[in-house]
Design a protein around this motif. Structure first.
Motif, mmCIF file in Angstrom:
data_model
loop_
_atom_site.group_PDB
_atom_site.id
_atom_site.type_symbol
_atom_site.label_atom_id
_atom_site.label_comp_id
_atom_site.label_asym_id
_atom_site.label_seq_id
_atom_site.Cartn_x
_atom_site.Cartn_y
_atom_site.Cartn_z
ATOM 1 N N LYS A 166 0.830 -1.210 0.000
ATOM 2 C CA LYS A 166 0.000 0.000 0.000
ATOM 3 C C LYS A 166 0.862 1.256 0.000
ATOM 4 O O LYS A 166 0.553 2.234 -0.692
ATOM 5 C CB LYS A 166 -0.934 0.010 1.208
ATOM 6 C CG LYS A 166 -1.927 1.185 1.190
ATOM 7 C CD LYS A 166 -2.869 1.139 2.358
ATOM 8 C CE LYS A 166 -3.955 2.228 2.209
ATOM 9 N NZ LYS A 166 -3.402 3.579 2.030
ATOM 10 N N GLN A 167 1.948 1.234 0.751
ATOM 11 C CA GLN A 167 2.808 2.411 0.825
ATOM 12 C C GLN A 167 3.375 2.765 -0.545
ATOM 13 O O GLN A 167 3.334 3.926 -0.974
ATOM 14 C CB GLN A 167 3.954 2.170 1.816
ATOM 15 C CG GLN A 167 4.894 3.347 1.942
ATOM 16 C CD GLN A 167 6.022 3.080 2.928
ATOM 17 O OE1 GLN A 167 6.035 2.056 3.616
ATOM 18 N NE2 GLN A 167 6.983 3.991 2.993
ATOM 19 N N ASP A 188 0.507 3.856 -3.009
ATOM 20 C CA ASP A 188 0.081 5.238 -2.789
ATOM 21 C C ASP A 188 1.093 6.226 -3.356
ATOM 22 O O ASP A 188 0.720 7.250 -3.945
ATOM 23 C CB ASP A 188 -0.120 5.494 -1.289
ATOM 24 C CG ASP A 188 -1.337 4.769 -0.726
ATOM 25 O OD1 ASP A 188 -2.160 4.286 -1.523
ATOM 26 O OD2 ASP A 188 -1.441 4.678 0.514
ATOM 27 N N GLU A 189 2.359 5.932 -3.196
ATOM 28 C CA GLU A 189 3.410 6.825 -3.686
ATOM 29 C C GLU A 189 3.400 6.915 -5.206
ATOM 30 O O GLU A 189 3.670 7.974 -5.783
ATOM 31 C CB GLU A 189 4.782 6.318 -3.206
ATOM 32 C CG GLU A 189 5.973 7.119 -3.694
ATOM 33 C CD GLU A 189 6.031 8.529 -3.132
ATOM 34 O OE1 GLU A 189 6.681 9.397 -3.763
ATOM 35 O OE2 GLU A 189 5.440 8.779 -2.049
ATOM 36 N N SER A 222 0.720 6.085 -7.216
ATOM 37 C CA SER A 222 -0.655 6.202 -7.731
ATOM 38 C C SER A 222 -1.140 4.919 -8.389
ATOM 39 O O SER A 222 -1.944 4.946 -9.337
ATOM 40 C CB SER A 222 -0.760 7.372 -8.730
ATOM 41 O OG SER A 222 -0.385 8.583 -8.130
ATOM 42 N N LYS A 265 -2.570 0.690 -7.845
ATOM 43 C CA LYS A 265 -3.531 -0.040 -7.024
ATOM 44 C C LYS A 265 -2.796 -1.011 -6.107
ATOM 45 O O LYS A 265 -2.016 -1.840 -6.592
ATOM 46 C CB LYS A 265 -4.508 -0.787 -7.934
ATOM 47 C CG LYS A 265 -5.659 -1.470 -7.220
ATOM 48 C CD LYS A 265 -6.742 -1.880 -8.204
ATOM 49 C CE LYS A 265 -6.205 -2.766 -9.300
ATOM 50 N NZ LYS A 265 -7.248 -3.189 -10.254
#
Length: 494
Positions: A222-223, A226-227, A229, A231
């Motif tokens: 997830k980290q 998120d960085e 963009s 999934k």
């Protein structure tokens, strides 16, 4: 669905986003724009920072995202291609313990030669299909011998692509293909080589979990998602060394099919369904991307360290601001044979096809009253083509006899001078394709994640751009023989 391919090159990172339905590239990006640095604190050494690769991967993905040509959230799988034979060592916290000793580093040649004799030359060749040579296992042995404090901290060793996969997913895996290129794989037992472990005193625990090339190598954290963009949870479903991946990108998967590339290094790569090896280990045999214990698919690889790097050196030092296209046009005005100028392109470390000798780059019979930079431009490209012919003759000696060679229209194959010299010197036609390592990695991700129902489906829309056939091989043959005499002279002196 979209597929993301990452190509971890020596000079830069390139990424491509491919539409799985059409196999068309939607966006590509490269980072950095200038060549990545290589650290060489001693002659023959070459290192790069794994953290630099990771930083550049992130920049390249963000650069591709910035094109707005696609929605990053639609990317369903990731594939990774990478520079072969590098050594990355990490501790229990997944931190790199030192810079990577990369493919063109020559420091471990003697260590590999000693291991070849200790294990037994025939035993090495029949089980490993290679001498330990200057490959990853020998580089690790160098670290063990010269940097024991670092060696003691190693939790896992890996190839460059394994490191990037780890940064994306937090999981550490490798493959039989990766281990074979590092000379850790026993083809008789279809497992990690006990001979290598025992010879060098390695603990088996430092080898990562072994998967197939097309497999679930972990899921995007997830980290990181998120960085970038992306999934969270999408798989890294393919990892391959750059040359097997180049072959994949050209749909070279079956026995008898042959690929070539001429970038920083030069490669001819042929697929075989029989166990074959060169007794002098001048060309090497590795597990191809689709090799399994029950389906023999071996990649016979000729690698020439000193090829495109000489053309790059010539541009940077002798071309006075000309670009490659302008250099090629000037070289094309010079007759075949460069009016007697002969160039050996072997200035990038030890050459496997020359029995791991460091010959160096040489300009032979330079006439200060006749030869111009245009002669040098042509002579360099002819010298590179002649190096390919020299290596292909070795491959022919072990049963690789291509009737056509597939290559991407990129790097040296963008030059008509080089392409014509290559085709006429080898006397083999070349099919040119619009291919790219990062696109190949993306297609590999589609195969590994089963978005494609078969390997062949990934290439439904692949067609050649051009077929270049030999027209004047008789004109090039005496020039090649003259070049070979110069090489033989320097081999005797080295």
């Amino acid at each position: 669905m979209l597929l993301l391919g990452i190509d971890v090159g020596t000079s830069s990172i390139k990424v491509s986003v491919v539409d799985s339905e059409t196999q068309k590239t939607i966006a590509s990006a490269q980072y950095p724009d200038t060549e990545s640095p290589i650290t060489s604190v001693k002659p023959g050494w070459a290192e790069q920072s794994p953290e630099m690769w990771w930083e550049h991967v992130q920049h390249a993905i963000k650069k591709a995202n910035a094109t707005k040509a696609y929605n990053p959230a639609d990317i369903a799988a990731i594939g990774i291609a990478y520079q072969m034979h590098g050594l990355v060592a990490v501790d229990k916290n997944q931190q790199a313990l030192r810079d990577s000793i990369i493919w063109c580093d020559s420091r471990a040649v003697e260590i590999g030669n000693r291991a070849f004799k200790q294990i037994g030359e025939e035993k090495s060749l029949s089980k490993l299909l290679n001498s330990p040579g200057n490959f990853t296992a020998s580089k690790l042995a160098w670290v063990k011998e010269h940097e024991p404090e670092i060696y003691k901290k190693i939790d896992k060793i890996m190839l460059p692509g394994d490191f990037i996969s780890m940064k994306l997913t937090g999981s550490i895996t490798t493959s039989n293909s990766a281990l074979s290129e590092g000379i850790f794989w026993d083809f008789q037992t279809n497992s990690i080589s006990d001979d290598i472990l025992n010879c060098f005193g390695f603990d088996k625990s430092i080898i990562a979990n072994v998967m197939s090339v097309f497999a679930d190598h972990g899921h995007l954290t997830k980290q990181v998602a998120d960085e970038l963009s992306l999934k969270p949870g999408i798989p890294v479903s393919y990892k391959s060394g750059d040359q097997p991946n180049n072959a994949l990108s050209l749909n070279v998967l079956n026995p008898g099919e042959v690929a070539a590339t001429a970038g920083t290094s030069g490669v001819i790569y042929g697929v075989s369904d029989s166990v074959t090896y060169d007794k002098q280990s001048r060309v090497n045999t590795f597990a191809h991307v689709n090799h399994t214990g029950s389906n023999t698919r071996l990649g016979v690889l000729l690698c020439i360290n000193g090829t495109g790097i000489l053309n790059s050196w010539t541009k940077n030092n002798l071309a006075a601001g000309l670009d490659y296209n302008q250099m090629n046009k000037l070289g094309a005005k010079i007759p075949v044979g460069s009016e007697g100028l002969r160039v050996l392109p072997f200035g990038n470390g030890a050459e496997r096809m020359l029995n791991n000798k460091i010959v160096g780059a040489h300009f032979g019979d330079l006439d200060l009253n006749l030869h111009t930079t245009a002669h040098i431009f042509r002579g360099v490209q002819e010298g590179i083509a002649f190096a390919f012919r020299y290596g292909l003759d070795i491959m022919r000696g072990i049963g690789i006899n291509p009737t056509v060679i597939r290559a991407g229209k990129a790097n040296m194959f963008l030059s008509d001078v080089f392409t014509e010299a290559f085709v006429n010197t080898t006397n083999v036609p070349v099919e040119l394709y619009e291919n790219d390592g990062s696109v190949g990695a993306a297609l590999g991700a589609g195969i590994g994640s089963k978005i494609f129902s078969s390997e062949q489906e990934a290439f439904n829309n692949t067609t050649p751009l051009a077929l270049i056939e030999p027209k004047t091989p008789g004109l090039y043959e005496p020039v090649y023989q003259s070049w070979k005499q110069l090489l033989d002279k320097h081999l005797k002196q080295s």
